[in-house]
Structures are given as C-alpha cells and as structure tokens.
Design an enzyme around this catalytic site. Structure first.
Site, PDB file in Angstrom:
ATOM      1  N   PRO A 198       0.782  -1.391  -0.050  1.00  0.00           N
ATOM      2  CA  PRO A 198       0.074  -0.055   0.009  1.00  0.00           C
ATOM      3  C   PRO A 198       0.837   1.453   0.042  1.00  0.00           C
ATOM      4  O   PRO A 198       0.211   2.231  -0.217  1.00  0.00           O
ATOM      5  CB  PRO A 198      -0.785  -0.100   1.324  1.00  0.00           C
ATOM      6  CG  PRO A 198      -0.017  -0.868   2.343  1.00  0.00           C
ATOM      7  CD  PRO A 198       0.544  -1.859   1.282  1.00  0.00           C
ATOM      8  N   ASP A 256       9.104  -2.832  -8.336  1.00  0.00           N
ATOM      9  CA  ASP A 256       9.958  -3.947  -8.565  1.00  0.00           C
ATOM     10  C   ASP A 256      10.562  -4.299  -7.183  1.00  0.00           C
ATOM     11  O   ASP A 256      10.876  -5.643  -6.964  1.00  0.00           O
ATOM     12  CB  ASP A 256      10.990  -3.338  -9.137  1.00  0.00           C
ATOM     13  CG  ASP A 256      10.540  -2.971 -10.558  1.00  0.00           C
ATOM     14  OD1 ASP A 256       9.833  -3.857 -11.481  1.00  0.00           O
ATOM     15  OD2 ASP A 256      10.663  -1.818 -11.241  1.00  0.00           O
TER      16      ASP A 256
END
Length: 539
Positions: A198, A256
């Site tokens: 989040p 990533d």
C-alpha cells in the site's frame, strides 16, 4: 447430463462456425443480433440492418460469463469482456480499453425455458472461453524443454484428482502446441495470491486493485486472495512460509522492490527448486515499474504508461501464458547472496534511484527531478570492472563457486578475494560516472535501457559511462533512452557489452550500489546469470 457439442448449431448452422445463435440487445431487449463464434473471432450482425458485421477478435477477449436476467427480465444474459487496442484522443498511441458486450437470450416464457435459456448462455460462455486461448507462438521453439516441464510432478499433480491421466494427456497436447505454459488451463479450483504494497509509488496500489485488477480477475474467472503487506520484507516472509500448493501463481501489485522480496523469499525455502517454478505476475503499482514495462514491451505493442500499463499487464496476467525468466545470482562482499531479475547499478543511476526516495509522493516524476539534481553536481567514482563476454562462455574454466550454497551454483565465478578467470575482460582502473547491468529491457516505465533484452535471453546487458562525459551529453543519453536510441548517439564515453558474468570493485570511499532498485551494502560485487531459472507470466 452430457455436455452439448459446441460444434452443433442450435439455432441454425453457419459455415465454418463453432456456434451460431440469435440474441437481442441486452439493454433494450428489442434489437435482434446474430452471433457467430469461430475459432478466432465472435461476429456480431444486427439483423434487419444494412450495416456490416462487427468482428470481435478473441485474442482480445478476457473472458465470458452467463447469468440470469435482471429483475423481471426474461431469459439469460451473455457477457463478453474485451480489451482491444484502441487509440484515444490526445493519447500518443493505442492502448487496451475495456469493452463489455451484453446479449440477451430468451428461448421461451415459462420457468423451464428460463433454465434452458441460462444453460444455453452458459454453453456459449464456455465455448468463448475455450476459443479465447492465447495465440500460438513460434513453432520453432524446442519441445524438449516443455517435456521437462510436463514431466515435473508439480504440474502433473495440478490436474483434477479424479481425471489425472486424461487431464495430464490433455495438458500435454495443448502445451506442446505453444512455447509457454498456461496456468489458466491447468484444471483445478485454485487461484492466485495477490500481494499489494500500500506504500508503493504514491500510495495508490490498493486503489488500483479495487478499481481495475479485482474486476479483471473476476471477468477472467480467476479466483484470488489479496494480501496487503505491512512492513519491509513482509512479502519475503509470507512466501518463505506459504503453502504454495494452494496457488497457481504469485502476483505482485507494487513496484519492483516487492517482487525482489518475493523472488528471494522463494529462494530462501528448503524446496526452493520447486518453489521458484511458481509463476510470477507483475502489475505496476510503484514509481519505476521497470519489469511491468518490460513485460509490455515484449508484446511488441506501442509503449504505454500509468493505468494503460496496468491494464496491459492485467490482461497478460489473466491470459496466463507462463514464460521463462532469468535469475541473476549476486554476491556481496559480506558473503551475502541475492537473486535479482532486473538490474545492478552503481554511480549515477543508483544515486538518482535512492536519493529521489524523498520525492516519492510525486510518483515517477521523482526520477526526473532526481536526475536534474544529480546532473547539477555530477559525481565520478573510482573503480575496477571485469566481465565474461557472452561469446567466451564456452571456453570459461568452471569454478563451481559457492560449494556451501547448493542453490544455482555459480560455475562462472571465482571467490571475490581471488582474481577473475583468465578469459574475462578487464577494464583498467578508472573513473566511472555509472555502471549499469540490465537483465530486462526497461529501467523504468519510460526508460528503454536495453532494447534487445528479453526475459530469458541468458544475458547481462552491461553499460558503463566513463569520466569526461559532459552534462549535456549525459542528459542527451537519458532523453534518448526514452525511445531506446541512446546507443545511436555516438557517445565515446558510453560502452555496451553483452556478458554472462561480471565483477565490480568500487574504490571510492563512499557510494551507492542497488540491486533491482533496492540499496545493498557498498563494496565489491559480482554476478552471474542463470538462464530461465524462474517463471514469469508474460507475452
């Protein structure tokens, strides 16, 4: 009850068609529509109308569902979910756009006919879902690698327990016709684990899941469970201890960095060899989103960014074609060993990546701002570089490095305290502006750093820029990198080599080294590629 044959036409035959039938417009219930399903498209012809038929390409179809009509509506509804490439106003190029088609089927007026109508709509939905399978890839792909995949017990046990032999044979037949595995075709009532950070990017990852991905997974009829990470390395801990037999795939909606945690969590397991074969999906929810941009690039579609990139990656995820993914083993001076899928950076690129963290709230713009700030006070770093050119691998003297670590032994490397093998290329000690080793095509959403890279090419695409380059030329290189043309700039300070292994020895007292955009300990580092060691849901 025996399943009706999809090739038999209930409402009249159509030449070359799998199915043909009459429907009405789902919204008005008045405008008659003839649907014809073939192996590659769904044709919609409005009856009593001179307009030409509309051909819907099933390669753009995410799924199809049937359900009873709404309220007092008679008959059943057939819904088809399409994500075709369309050009939008003010957009730089076409991007996948959602298109939901709804048709109403009414066979009669009594309750029995209502059930028959639903069954017929369900038959259409099943036939469309079967026909929308991903297109075949290049027939030149060797089938021996598929045989190895098919013979692994972890795939065979995915078939339904009551029909093990029949399903295994069917999976073999279909998988031999493609060079990728379809996790969506392996018959079992399992789903995917979706991991969301989040805090990634501008903190919008959960909203992206709620607004896009949840709906797409539902349309594709893919069961899934959402896991929201709460701290750094939470994802690594989750996959390290998870029962992976419960999941068809692990999907990361983040930048990533979260996938970096997942890959290393899988490699931490006792059953790492089996665990790392779990298909991995990437959905862009961070600032850089380099792997997501690379996955989209491999489809050869025009570049997209933002929510268009999310839709593209979501579409590929739901199609479920699993390809191979290179893993790069990275050794740090402390003896720690990491596994990477994206990049290794030192100097300018690493500085911008880490120093721009303070501007995370502005999303991808943080990299532009960080680049400008670092250009204003350009640094150079003293160091040594050595690498094994790709063409020299056959002659390399195997070192069987890391005997205490059985995970993907690094046969091309020597211990960091020893000299590199004799067939390596040595770059004389000098000052560098940056050293960048790329394992995928993109460095971020809008930076095509290694245009020739592929997810499983077995290569490290090594770039380095030496001292003496002007700020103007360096800025020009990064601007050209947006289109992947930086190697055409004729810059004498930029060197590009394709290698299998490398060693970097920073000699400057301070600096930053990153792996997949994550900061690691500063000091000597070396790496080797392991071709196709993992699995990626890709094109």
């Amino acid at each position: 009850m025996e399943e009706p044959d999809a090739t038999r036409q209930r409402n009249g035959p159509a030449a070359g068609a799998r199915m043909h039938g009459l429907f009405t417009d789902a919204d008005t219930g008045r405008l008659a529509v003839a649907l014809t399903l073939s192996d590659s498209r769904l044709t919609v012809q409005r009856t009593g109308c001179a307009s030409p038929p509309e051909h819907l390409d099933l390669r753009d179809c995410l799924g199809s569902r049937a359900h009873r009509g709404e309220r007092e509506e008679r008959g059943a509804r057939l819904c088809v979910y399409l994500y075709a490439h369309r050009r939008r106003w003010m957009a730089s190029g076409p991007a996948r756009q959602r298109d939901e088609r709804r048709f109403r089927l009414a066979l009669g007026t009594d309750e029995g006919d209502e059930d028959a109508s639903l069954r017929e709509a369900e038959r259409w939905a099943r036939a469309i879902n079967t026909a929308r399978r991903p297109e075949r890839k290049h027939e030149t792909e060797r089938t021996s690698e598929l045989d190895d995949t098919l013979n692994r017990s972890d795939l065979i046990t995915h078939a339904s327990a009551g029909n093990l032999k029949r399903d295994a044979v069917d999976i073999q037949r279909r998988m031999r016709s493609r060079c990728g595995v379809l996790f969506s075709e392996i018959r079992r009532p399992r789903g995917v684990m979706v991991l969301v950070n989040p805090q990634s990017g501008r903190g919008q990852a959960v909203a992206l899941y709620n607004g896009h991905i949840q709906r797409m997974l539902t349309e594709a009829d893919i069961p899934h469970e959402l896991f929201i990470t709460e701290r750094q390395n939470h994802a690594r801990d989750l996959v390290r201890s998870a029962d992976l037999t419960q999941w068809d795939a692990l999907v990361i909606l983040s930048g990533d960095g979260l996938l970096f945690e997942v890959v290393n969590g899988l490699m931490d397991r006792q059953d790492w060899e089996r665990a790392i074969q779990t298909p991995l999906g990437i959905l862009p929810g961070g600032s850089g989103n380099a792997l997501a941009a690379s996955v989209h690039h491999y489809t050869r579609a025009p570049p997209v960014c933002g929510e268009d990139l999310l839709t593209s990656c979501g579409f590929l995820l739901c199609k479920g074609v699993v390809s191979k993914l290179d893993l790069i083993s990275i050794h740090l001076s402390s003896g720690a060993r990491l596994f990477s899928f994206l990049s290794l950076a030192w100097g300018f690129v690493a500085d911008v990546d880490i120093e721009s963290e303070q501007f995370r709230q502005i999303g991808a713009l943080r990299f532009i701002l960080g680049t400008l700030l670092r250009l204003a006070s350009l640094r150079v770093y003293q160091g040594k570089l050595a690498f094994l050119p790709a063409e020299n691998e056959c002659g390399s003297d195997p070192g069987s490095f890391s005997p205490a670590d059985s995970r993907l032994p690094d046969h091309l490397l020597a211990p960091l305290e020893q000299p590199v093998p004799q067939d390596w290329t040595l770059v004389e000690e000098r000052e560098f502006v940056l050293v960048l080793a790329m394992f995928q095509s993109h460095l971020s959403e809008d930076l095509l750093a290694a245009p020739a890279a592929r997810a499983d090419d077995g290569l490290i695409h090594l770039f380095y820029v030496t001292e003496g380059i002007s700020r103007t030329m360096l800025l020009r290189l990064f601007r050209a990198m947006q289109s992947g043309t930086h190697l055409d700039c004729g810059c004498a300070h930029l060197v590009y080599r394709r290698v299998r292994a490398l060693r970097l020895e920073p000699l400057s007292a301070a600096g930053i080294v990153t792996v997949d955009g994550e900061r690691v300990e500063y000091g000597p580092v070396q790496a080797q590629v392991h071709r196709g060691a993992a699995r990626l849901i890709s094109a």
